[in-house]
Design a protein around this motif. Structure first.
Motif, PDB file in Angstrom:
ATOM      1  N   HIS A 183      15.518  39.181 -39.524  1.00  0.00           N
ATOM      2  CA  HIS A 183      15.183  39.966 -40.710  1.00  0.00           C
ATOM      3  C   HIS A 183      15.833  41.342 -40.687  1.00  0.00           C
ATOM      4  O   HIS A 183      16.151  41.896 -41.741  1.00  0.00           O
ATOM      5  CB  HIS A 183      13.665  40.057 -40.873  1.00  0.00           C
ATOM      6  CG  HIS A 183      13.080  38.792 -41.409  1.00  0.00           C
ATOM      7  ND1 HIS A 183      13.232  38.398 -42.720  1.00  0.00           N
ATOM      8  CD2 HIS A 183      12.373  37.799 -40.804  1.00  0.00           C
ATOM      9  CE1 HIS A 183      12.627  37.244 -42.912  1.00  0.00           C
ATOM     10  NE2 HIS A 183      12.107  36.844 -41.757  1.00  0.00           N
ATOM     11  N   ARG A 184      16.070  41.880 -39.517  1.00  0.00           N
ATOM     12  CA  ARG A 184      16.842  43.113 -39.467  1.00  0.00           C
ATOM     13  C   ARG A 184      18.278  42.854 -39.919  1.00  0.00           C
ATOM     14  O   ARG A 184      18.880  43.675 -40.621  1.00  0.00           O
ATOM     15  CB  ARG A 184      16.843  43.686 -38.047  1.00  0.00           C
ATOM     16  CG  ARG A 184      17.668  44.966 -37.978  1.00  0.00           C
ATOM     17  CD  ARG A 184      17.859  45.486 -36.574  1.00  0.00           C
ATOM     18  NE  ARG A 184      18.898  46.499 -36.583  1.00  0.00           N
ATOM     19  CZ  ARG A 184      20.191  46.252 -36.468  1.00  0.00           C
ATOM     20  NH1 ARG A 184      20.619  44.997 -36.297  1.00  0.00           N
ATOM     21  NH2 ARG A 184      21.080  47.228 -36.507  1.00  0.00           N
ATOM     22  N   VAL A 210       8.610  35.681 -32.405  1.00  0.00           N
ATOM     23  CA  VAL A 210       8.456  37.068 -32.878  1.00  0.00           C
ATOM     24  C   VAL A 210       9.792  37.796 -32.821  1.00  0.00           C
ATOM     25  O   VAL A 210      10.195  38.470 -33.783  1.00  0.00           O
ATOM     26  CB  VAL A 210       7.406  37.810 -32.031  1.00  0.00           C
ATOM     27  CG1 VAL A 210       7.407  39.308 -32.362  1.00  0.00           C
ATOM     28  CG2 VAL A 210       6.020  37.235 -32.263  1.00  0.00           C
ATOM     29  N   MET A 211      10.502  37.650 -31.724  1.00  0.00           N
ATOM     30  CA  MET A 211      11.751  38.387 -31.550  1.00  0.00           C
ATOM     31  C   MET A 211      12.873  37.835 -32.413  1.00  0.00           C
ATOM     32  O   MET A 211      13.718  38.587 -32.906  1.00  0.00           O
ATOM     33  CB  MET A 211      12.125  38.394 -30.066  1.00  0.00           C
ATOM     34  CG  MET A 211      11.110  39.169 -29.231  1.00  0.00           C
ATOM     35  SD  MET A 211      11.529  39.245 -27.468  1.00  0.00           S
ATOM     36  CE  MET A 211      10.079  40.100 -26.822  1.00  0.00           C
ATOM     37  N   GLU A 212      12.882  36.528 -32.625  1.00  0.00           N
ATOM     38  CA  GLU A 212      13.854  35.950 -33.560  1.00  0.00           C
ATOM     39  C   GLU A 212      13.617  36.474 -34.977  1.00  0.00           C
ATOM     40  O   GLU A 212      14.563  36.804 -35.704  1.00  0.00           O
ATOM     41  CB  GLU A 212      13.761  34.426 -33.540  1.00  0.00           C
ATOM     42  CG  GLU A 212      14.379  33.782 -32.310  1.00  0.00           C
ATOM     43  CD  GLU A 212      14.193  32.276 -32.288  1.00  0.00           C
ATOM     44  OE1 GLU A 212      13.407  31.752 -33.122  1.00  0.00           O
ATOM     45  OE2 GLU A 212      14.799  31.619 -31.427  1.00  0.00           O
ATOM     46  N   ARG A 259       6.473  43.958 -44.305  1.00  0.00           N
ATOM     47  CA  ARG A 259       5.192  43.265 -44.488  1.00  0.00           C
ATOM     48  C   ARG A 259       5.244  41.868 -43.857  1.00  0.00           C
ATOM     49  O   ARG A 259       4.274  41.417 -43.241  1.00  0.00           O
ATOM     50  CB  ARG A 259       4.858  43.148 -45.978  1.00  0.00           C
ATOM     51  CG  ARG A 259       4.492  44.453 -46.652  1.00  0.00           C
ATOM     52  CD  ARG A 259       4.218  44.251 -48.130  1.00  0.00           C
ATOM     53  NE  ARG A 259       3.057  43.375 -48.331  1.00  0.00           N
ATOM     54  CZ  ARG A 259       2.718  42.861 -49.513  1.00  0.00           C
ATOM     55  NH1 ARG A 259       3.458  43.119 -50.598  1.00  0.00           N
ATOM     56  NH2 ARG A 259       1.651  42.076 -49.611  1.00  0.00           N
ATOM     57  N   HIS A 260       6.372  41.184 -44.019  1.00  0.00           N
ATOM     58  CA  HIS A 260       6.483  39.847 -43.415  1.00  0.00           C
ATOM     59  C   HIS A 260       6.448  39.933 -41.893  1.00  0.00           C
ATOM     60  O   HIS A 260       5.848  39.075 -41.236  1.00  0.00           O
ATOM     61  CB  HIS A 260       7.767  39.168 -43.871  1.00  0.00           C
ATOM     62  CG  HIS A 260       7.966  37.827 -43.215  1.00  0.00           C
ATOM     63  ND1 HIS A 260       7.138  36.748 -43.459  1.00  0.00           N
ATOM     64  CD2 HIS A 260       8.862  37.411 -42.280  1.00  0.00           C
ATOM     65  CE1 HIS A 260       7.519  35.721 -42.728  1.00  0.00           C
ATOM     66  NE2 HIS A 260       8.565  36.096 -42.002  1.00  0.00           N
ATOM     67  N   LEU A 261       7.072  40.946 -41.321  1.00  0.00           N
ATOM     68  CA  LEU A 261       7.058  41.085 -39.862  1.00  0.00           C
ATOM     69  C   LEU A 261       5.658  41.415 -39.360  1.00  0.00           C
ATOM     70  O   LEU A 261       5.307  41.041 -38.233  1.00  0.00           O
ATOM     71  CB  LEU A 261       8.070  42.147 -39.438  1.00  0.00           C
ATOM     72  CG  LEU A 261       9.533  41.741 -39.666  1.00  0.00           C
ATOM     73  CD1 LEU A 261      10.465  42.903 -39.353  1.00  0.00           C
ATOM     74  CD2 LEU A 261       9.908  40.509 -38.838  1.00  0.00           C
ATOM     75  N   ARG A 274      22.404  44.099 -44.078  1.00  0.00           N
ATOM     76  CA  ARG A 274      23.244  43.641 -45.201  1.00  0.00           C
ATOM     77  C   ARG A 274      22.827  44.295 -46.507  1.00  0.00           C
ATOM     78  O   ARG A 274      23.665  44.825 -47.249  1.00  0.00           O
ATOM     79  CB  ARG A 274      23.103  42.114 -45.303  1.00  0.00           C
ATOM     80  CG  ARG A 274      23.805  41.476 -46.502  1.00  0.00           C
ATOM     81  CD  ARG A 274      23.224  40.080 -46.744  1.00  0.00           C
ATOM     82  NE  ARG A 274      21.814  40.133 -47.144  1.00  0.00           N
ATOM     83  CZ  ARG A 274      20.992  39.078 -47.133  1.00  0.00           C
ATOM     84  NH1 ARG A 274      21.438  37.909 -46.725  1.00  0.00           N
ATOM     85  NH2 ARG A 274      19.734  39.212 -47.515  1.00  0.00           N
ATOM     86  N   ASP A 275      21.526  44.287 -46.809  1.00  0.00           N
ATOM     87  CA  ASP A 275      21.053  44.787 -48.092  1.00  0.00           C
ATOM     88  C   ASP A 275      21.039  46.304 -48.166  1.00  0.00           C
ATOM     89  O   ASP A 275      21.275  46.883 -49.235  1.00  0.00           O
ATOM     90  CB  ASP A 275      19.650  44.237 -48.393  1.00  0.00           C
ATOM     91  CG  ASP A 275      19.663  42.726 -48.614  1.00  0.00           C
ATOM     92  OD1 ASP A 275      20.768  42.161 -48.731  1.00  0.00           O
ATOM     93  OD2 ASP A 275      18.579  42.120 -48.660  1.00  0.00           O
TER      94      ASP A 275
END
Length: 250
Positions: free
Chosen positions: A236-237, A229-231, A128-130, A242-243
């Motif tokens: 976030h990936r 955008v790419m950062e 959703r954030h992306l 990690r999670d």
């Protein structure tokens, strides 16, 4: 109940002596120029924009950056972008990496995709954030759309909820994974369309809109906006990898 301090500058320039911060959480805080002396830092977990970070008089920043680059070589590719072809190649990498990450998430139960790890965003919340990041930095800035924001987007933590509501964003929504992935697919296709038609001249074009109300009014090129955008996609990936490992282990 432990005390909670939100949106305060009460501690600016403060001094703490023989105080305990055991099990404290600092989120979205300005911690520049902090000095910690003769203190116990054991089992500490820190993330954020880390620069000039001295531990016992040793700047550990280069070690951290080198290890992150080893684990996530796309970071090096991101920093090296200069030409339109570089940006296209970077988006190819992002699509490939997210395809694998989504496949991992979809092997988990639906509930796990909505589950937070250590109170960080869930997989669904991250997508959703992306969506919001693409709306802000691609649709609004590059494509000059005044109000492109999807209702299911998720703003960053420090963005005022009233401002998010004014954009038509429902921060309280609890959408299904399918609804979010539909919105996400549309945004990824939008960026693909931008990079496919990108030229070196277009990279330098100045955008006239800020990403959203409240953002600083400052010059931004198409290249600057695409880089954000790419950062966002890469960082976030990284958090999701990690999670997901923790969710898979459960």
């Amino acid at each position: 109940m432990a005390a909670q301090y939100d949106n305060t500058d009460e501690f600016r320039g403060a001094s703490f002596t023989s105080a305990t911060f055991a099990a404290a959480t600092f989120r979205d805080c300005d911690m520049r120029r902090i000095k910690i002396v003769d203190s116990l830092l054991v089992d500490v977990n820190m993330s954020g924009d880390v620069r000039n970070f001295l531990v016992n008089d040793v700047d550990v920043t280069p070690f951290v950056e080198a290890e992150l680059d080893r684990r996530h070589p796309e970071r090096t590719q991101l920093r090296a972008m200069r030409t339109a072809d570089d940006f296209r190649a970077m988006w190819d990498t992002i699509e490939r990496l997210w395809s694998g990450t989504v496949a991992r998430a979809e092997r988990l139960p639906e509930a796990a995709r909505h589950e937070r790890v250590d109170d960080e965003w869930s997989f669904v919340e991250t997508l959703r954030h992306l969506v919001f990041a693409t709306d802000a930095w691609a649709s609004r800035t590059i494509l000059d759309e005044p109000m492109p924001f999807h209702r299911l987007g998720l703003t960053h933590t420090g963005y005022p909820p009233t401002d998010a509501a004014a954009l038509g964003i429902d921060l309280d929504a609890r959408p299904s994974y399918a609804a979010v992935t539909e919105a996400r697919a549309g945004r990824m296709a939008l960026v693909r369309g931008i990079v496919d038609g990108l030229t070196d001249t277009e990279l330098a074009r100045r955008c006239t809109r800020a990403p959203a109300p409240g953002y600083p009014e400052e010059p931004r090129s198409v290249g600057d906006c695409l880089r954000v955008v790419m950062e966002e996609e890469c960082e976030h990936r990284r958090y999701m990898v990690r999670d997901l490992a923790i969710l898979e282990a459960r």
